[in-house]
Design an enzyme around this catalytic site. Structure first.
Site, PDB file in Angstrom:
ATOM      1  N   HIS A  16      40.636  37.587  50.071  1.00  0.00           N
ATOM      2  CA  HIS A  16      41.045  36.689  51.111  1.00  0.00           C
ATOM      3  C   HIS A  16      40.258  36.995  52.415  1.00  0.00           C
ATOM      4  CE1 HIS A  16      44.175  36.232  48.370  1.00  0.00           C
ATOM      5  NE2 HIS A  16      44.277  37.575  47.868  1.00  0.00           N
ATOM      6  N   ARG A  27      40.690  32.170  51.434  1.00  0.00           N
ATOM      7  CA  ARG A  27      40.232  33.050  52.585  1.00  0.00           C
ATOM      8  C   ARG A  27      41.107  32.628  53.981  1.00  0.00           C
ATOM      9  NH1 ARG A  27      35.125  32.893  49.618  1.00  0.00           N
ATOM     10  NH2 ARG A  27      34.893  35.004  48.823  1.00  0.00           N
ATOM     11  N   ARG A  86      39.205  51.910  51.329  1.00  0.00           N
ATOM     12  CA  ARG A  86      39.677  51.274  50.350  1.00  0.00           C
ATOM     13  C   ARG A  86      40.164  49.949  51.036  1.00  0.00           C
ATOM     14  NH1 ARG A  86      44.708  47.842  49.141  1.00  0.00           N
ATOM     15  NH2 ARG A  86      44.515  47.567  47.088  1.00  0.00           N
ATOM     16  N   GLU A 110      38.823  45.898  47.277  1.00  0.00           N
ATOM     17  CA  GLU A 110      39.977  45.264  46.313  1.00  0.00           C
ATOM     18  C   GLU A 110      39.684  43.814  46.190  1.00  0.00           C
ATOM     19  OE1 GLU A 110      44.340  44.256  45.227  1.00  0.00           O
ATOM     20  OE2 GLU A 110      43.510  43.689  47.164  1.00  0.00           O
ATOM     21  N   ASN A 128      43.293  41.877  56.520  1.00  0.00           N
ATOM     22  CA  ASN A 128      43.262  40.406  56.137  1.00  0.00           C
ATOM     23  C   ASN A 128      44.598  39.698  57.053  1.00  0.00           C
ATOM     24  OD1 ASN A 128      43.098  37.843  54.642  1.00  0.00           O
ATOM     25  ND2 ASN A 128      44.957  38.412  53.875  1.00  0.00           N
ATOM     26  N   ASP A 181      41.590  46.404  51.483  1.00  0.00           N
ATOM     27  CA  ASP A 181      42.813  45.676  51.100  1.00  0.00           C
ATOM     28  C   ASP A 181      42.456  44.158  50.907  1.00  0.00           C
ATOM     29  OD1 ASP A 181      45.529  45.633  50.031  1.00  0.00           O
ATOM     30  OD2 ASP A 181      45.662  44.273  51.734  1.00  0.00           O
ATOM     31  N   ARG A 227      38.975  56.671  39.825  1.00  0.00           N
ATOM     32  CA  ARG A 227      40.153  56.726  40.425  1.00  0.00           C
ATOM     33  C   ARG A 227      41.426  57.039  39.906  1.00  0.00           C
ATOM     34  NH1 ARG A 227      41.976  52.261  44.290  1.00  0.00           N
ATOM     35  NH2 ARG A 227      42.711  51.241  42.091  1.00  0.00           N
TER      36      ARG A 227
HETATM   37  C1  QV4 Z   1      57.706  36.202  49.849  1.00  0.00           C
HETATM   38  C2  QV4 Z   1      57.392  35.015  48.835  1.00  0.00           C
HETATM   39  C3  QV4 Z   1      56.285  34.222  49.682  1.00  0.00           C
HETATM   40  C4  QV4 Z   1      57.012  33.459  50.826  1.00  0.00           C
HETATM   41  C5  QV4 Z   1      57.625  34.432  51.793  1.00  0.00           C
HETATM   42  C6  QV4 Z   1      58.740  34.100  52.797  1.00  0.00           C
HETATM   43  O1  QV4 Z   1      56.529  35.673  47.725  1.00  0.00           O
HETATM   44  O2  QV4 Z   1      55.992  33.092  48.868  1.00  0.00           O
HETATM   45  O3  QV4 Z   1      56.271  32.539  51.590  1.00  0.00           O
HETATM   46  O4  QV4 Z   1      58.372  35.743  51.081  1.00  0.00           O
HETATM   47  O5  QV4 Z   1      58.997  35.261  53.761  1.00  0.00           O
HETATM   48  C7  QV4 Z   1      55.819  41.064  49.972  1.00  0.00           C
HETATM   49  C8  QV4 Z   1      56.811  40.488  49.044  1.00  0.00           C
HETATM   50  C9  QV4 Z   1      56.739  38.859  49.015  1.00  0.00           C
HETATM   51  C10 QV4 Z   1      56.921  38.369  50.403  1.00  0.00           C
HETATM   52  C11 QV4 Z   1      55.859  38.977  51.418  1.00  0.00           C
HETATM   53  C12 QV4 Z   1      56.172  38.360  52.936  1.00  0.00           C
HETATM   54  O6  QV4 Z   1      56.762  41.030  47.818  1.00  0.00           O
HETATM   55  O7  QV4 Z   1      57.717  38.523  48.088  1.00  0.00           O
HETATM   56  O8  QV4 Z   1      56.714  36.989  50.292  1.00  0.00           O
HETATM   57  O9  QV4 Z   1      55.954  40.338  51.267  1.00  0.00           O
HETATM   58  O10 QV4 Z   1      57.075  38.859  53.190  1.00  0.00           O
HETATM   59  C13 QV4 Z   1      51.839  44.058  48.655  1.00  0.00           C
HETATM   60  C14 QV4 Z   1      52.939  43.834  47.537  1.00  0.00           C
HETATM   61  C15 QV4 Z   1      53.423  42.426  47.742  1.00  0.00           C
HETATM   62  C16 QV4 Z   1      54.173  42.104  49.327  1.00  0.00           C
HETATM   63  C17 QV4 Z   1      52.838  42.593  50.258  1.00  0.00           C
HETATM   64  C18 QV4 Z   1      53.309  42.637  51.786  1.00  0.00           C
HETATM   65  O11 QV4 Z   1      52.178  43.625  46.337  1.00  0.00           O
HETATM   66  O12 QV4 Z   1      54.486  41.993  46.942  1.00  0.00           O
HETATM   67  O13 QV4 Z   1      54.487  41.073  49.544  1.00  0.00           O
HETATM   68  O14 QV4 Z   1      52.453  43.981  49.936  1.00  0.00           O
HETATM   69  O15 QV4 Z   1      54.209  43.443  52.022  1.00  0.00           O
HETATM   70  C19 QV4 Z   1      46.936  39.113  45.018  1.00  0.00           C
HETATM   71  C20 QV4 Z   1      45.882  39.630  46.168  1.00  0.00           C
HETATM   72  C21 QV4 Z   1      45.617  41.082  46.280  1.00  0.00           C
HETATM   73  C22 QV4 Z   1      46.825  41.918  46.070  1.00  0.00           C
HETATM   74  C23 QV4 Z   1      47.885  41.421  45.035  1.00  0.00           C
HETATM   75  C24 QV4 Z   1      49.105  42.113  45.068  1.00  0.00           C
HETATM   76  O16 QV4 Z   1      44.638  39.099  45.879  1.00  0.00           O
HETATM   77  O17 QV4 Z   1      44.881  41.375  47.260  1.00  0.00           O
HETATM   78  O18 QV4 Z   1      47.934  40.217  45.100  1.00  0.00           O
HETATM   79  N1  QV4 Z   1      46.856  43.440  46.448  1.00  0.00           N
HETATM   80  C25 QV4 Z   1      46.836  43.921  47.595  1.00  0.00           C
HETATM   81  C26 QV4 Z   1      47.560  45.410  47.661  1.00  0.00           C
HETATM   82  C27 QV4 Z   1      49.045  44.754  47.631  1.00  0.00           C
HETATM   83  C28 QV4 Z   1      49.636  44.197  48.849  1.00  0.00           C
HETATM   84  C29 QV4 Z   1      48.428  43.356  49.227  1.00  0.00           C
HETATM   85  C30 QV4 Z   1      47.321  43.110  48.738  1.00  0.00           C
HETATM   86  C31 QV4 Z   1      48.841  42.636  50.638  1.00  0.00           C
HETATM   87  O19 QV4 Z   1      47.127  46.186  46.525  1.00  0.00           O
HETATM   88  O20 QV4 Z   1      49.981  46.117  47.481  1.00  0.00           O
HETATM   89  O21 QV4 Z   1      50.708  43.508  48.355  1.00  0.00           O
HETATM   90  O22 QV4 Z   1      48.373  43.578  51.683  1.00  0.00           O
HETATM   91  O23 QV4 Z   1      46.292  39.319  43.687  1.00  0.00           O
HETATM   92 CA    CA Z   2      42.457  35.723  55.352  1.00  0.00          CA
END
Ligand code: QV4
Ligand code: CA
Length: 512
Positions: free
Chosen positions: A216, A173, A210, A248, A115, A212, A352
């Protein structure tokens, strides 16, 4: 030729829901943040002999490296390129893992992040797991290559380019999830790069993905990418096998985007499952175990053939994602073993299980300040490998829930009873329940604050069975409790609420 077209059509709609398990196996284990070399060894020494079906691995591609040496686990969800080197190991180690696991019939499912790329404030330079240069501010990822043209910047209408309102499907999205640079998957070029990456993994022997953050991505874009995927490698899989796809999508109900937009493309993670099961076993919100008589579609879950189910995952075990504090994890081990036991005994969905590492939790006002902490690491930041103790548990902070006797034995139970219908339901109108799986297995739970003492019809053939929770069969004796089933199928069960594990399970292969 006709046949080829037919299998392709058939495969397109149906086969991506099939996990391609080998040897009648049934269960996936998520080896979160494990190194490839440890996974290869675990396939040979434990997962294959115990009948595990497959492994969900952490994203294998190149990712950003943050805050060295104490890198957060979530850096792996910020791709830099599709080169196969990551915190879990390099390309050679990856290929060795897939080969060795496939050779013993354990499938590998890769966690695929398509994504987005890194966060927009991810900087510029070589802070990446293979050392590739990139610039987040210029949206330049030359190792793919992607440039500014390949991102959604202009399509997104919010002020700062981030998703602000989950009620607006266009934002969800086309805008950035927590500032992660959002790829323009409508572009043929981006689709082709993503498909090329996934096909590389397929050709190396991966059995599925899986996917991710599917909420989105537009279902049509995903459909296009999936349509370009190769069949699985003929070295290990039957001709015409399609990659297993599980997507997911967090849908607890009440959001603008529904899981149902994705089920024609593959399976979908059923997040209601763990959230509800957490409330039930914790007895929160007036929930009782006996309400699970209609567990599955009867609880408003997606249909059986579309669901991947789990008690917890790497997000919600630490307060990310969905489910909140109801989610049960290894930190509540007694409840956890029961909840996982229930899931593995119940026929609904592809199951899982989670395999985690410990970290120093530090709650301030209910939020864990250390929810970012990465896997057990050496002082230079490299991930520690997983040592196995003489009692078969893991050391160095690796929890290895999948090696807990109660959980391993329930993975075997699920293999033994697969395809058998759920029968002989019993409950006490409270938190004691029991059910069978055809004539091949029977399980009894006591989650009340008093003893269970009851004679039940198990539907199983007469004989002496070993309980696989308090122990197991060892030669011609049981290491734990023994259950005697009479000729008419009846057996007496006694489970104290203070037992270490207040549940009992027997199956055809635990018979003396
Ligand atoms: C932060 C702020 C933002 C700000 C930004 C500024 O939150 O608002 O704009 O800083 O720089 C990390 C940090 C997060 C940071 C972001 C970007 O935690 O604070 O933004 O990086 O620097 C994992 C973690 C996230 C992490 C992300 C990327 O959970 O915390 O973000 O990896 O490293 C939704 C989605 C679902 C998602 C779920 C967690 O619909 O799809 O949230 N789940 C999947 C994965 C998950 C992963 C992602 C998606 C993204 O299982 O592990 O997020 O790939 O529900
Ligand atoms: Ca997208």
């Amino acid at each position: 030729m006709k046949l080829v077209i037919l299998t392709m059509l058939f495969g397109f709609g149906v086969m991506q829901h099939n996990p391609n398990f080998q040897h009648g196996r049934t269960t996936i284990v998520q080896l979160f943040e494990w190194r490839w070399s440890d996974i290869a060894a675990e396939c040979e020494r434990f997962l294959a002999p115990k009948g595990f079906g497959g492994i969900q691995i952490s994203p294998p591609n190149e990712h950003i490296v943050l805050n060295e040496p104490w890198q957060p686990w979530w850096q792996r969800y910020q791709p830099i390129s599709y080169n196969l080197c990551s915190r879990s190991g390099n390309e050679e180690e990856f290929i060795d893992m897939v080969t060795r696991c496939n050779n013993v019939g354990v499938n590998i499912y890769a966690d695929v992040v398509i994504n987005h790329m890194s966060g927009s404030s991810g900087g510029e330079g070589n802070h990446s797991s293979c050392g590739s240069w990139f610039s987040a501010s210029k949206k330049d990822f030359p190792s793919v290559p992607y440039s500014a043209w390949d991102f959604n910047s202009n399509k997104c209408k919010t002020r700062n380019g981030d998703i602000e309102n989950y009620g607006d499907i266009f934002q969800v999205r086309d805008c950035q999830l927590v500032s992660l640079l959002d790829l323009a998957l409508e572009k043929d070029y981006v689709r082709s790069k993503v498909a090329e990456y996934m096909n590389r993994l397929i050709d190396l022997g991966v059995a599925g993905f899986r996917m991710d953050a599917c909420k989105h991505m537009w279902p049509g874009d995903l459909e296009n990418v999936y349509g370009h995927l190769h069949n699985l490698s003929l070295r290990w899989f039957p001709n015409g096998s399609r990659p297993f796809i599980f997507q997911e999508v967090i849908d607890l109900g009440g959001e603008a985007i529904s899981y149902s937009e994705y089920i024609h493309l593959g399976r979908v993670t059923e997040f209601k499952y763990g959230a509800k099961l957490g409330n039930i076993f914790r007895k929160w919100n007036e929930e009782k175990l006996f309400y699970t008589r209609t567990w599955g579609e009867g609880w408003g879950f997606m249909s059986d053939g579309n669901a991947v189910v789990f008690v917890d995952n790497h997000d919600n075990q630490r307060g990310h994602g969905a489910g909140g504090s109801a989610i049960i994890t290894f930190w509540d081990s007694k409840l956890y073993k029961m909840a996982v036991g229930y899931m593995l005994a119940h026929p609904y969905g592809v199951a899982r299980i989670m395999s985690s590492y410990r970290w120093n939790r530090n709650f301030v006002n209910g939020k864990d300040q250390n929810d970012w902490m990465g896997p057990p690491a050496n002082t230079n930041g490299s991930t520690k490998s997983v040592p196995v103790n003489s009692d078969q548990t893991c050391g160095d902070g690796w929890v290895c829930e999948h090696r807990w006797r109660q959980i391993t034995n329930m993975v075997i139970f699920r293999n033994v009873v697969k395809q058998q219908p759920q029968i002989s339901w019993w409950d006490n109108q409270s938190n004691q329940v029991a059910f069978g799986r055809g004539d091949l297995g029977f399980i009894v739970f006591n989650n009340d604050d008093w003893d269970l003492d009851v004679t039940l019809n198990t539907g199983m053939s007469g004989g002496t069975y070993c309980d696989v929770i308090s122990g197991q069969k060892d030669g011609n004796k049981c290491t734990g409790k023994q259950i005697i089933v009479s000729k008419d199928g009846n057996a007496h069960f006694k489970i104290s609420n203070t037992d270490e594990d207040p549940f009992i399970a027997i199956h055809a292969e635990s018979k003396l």
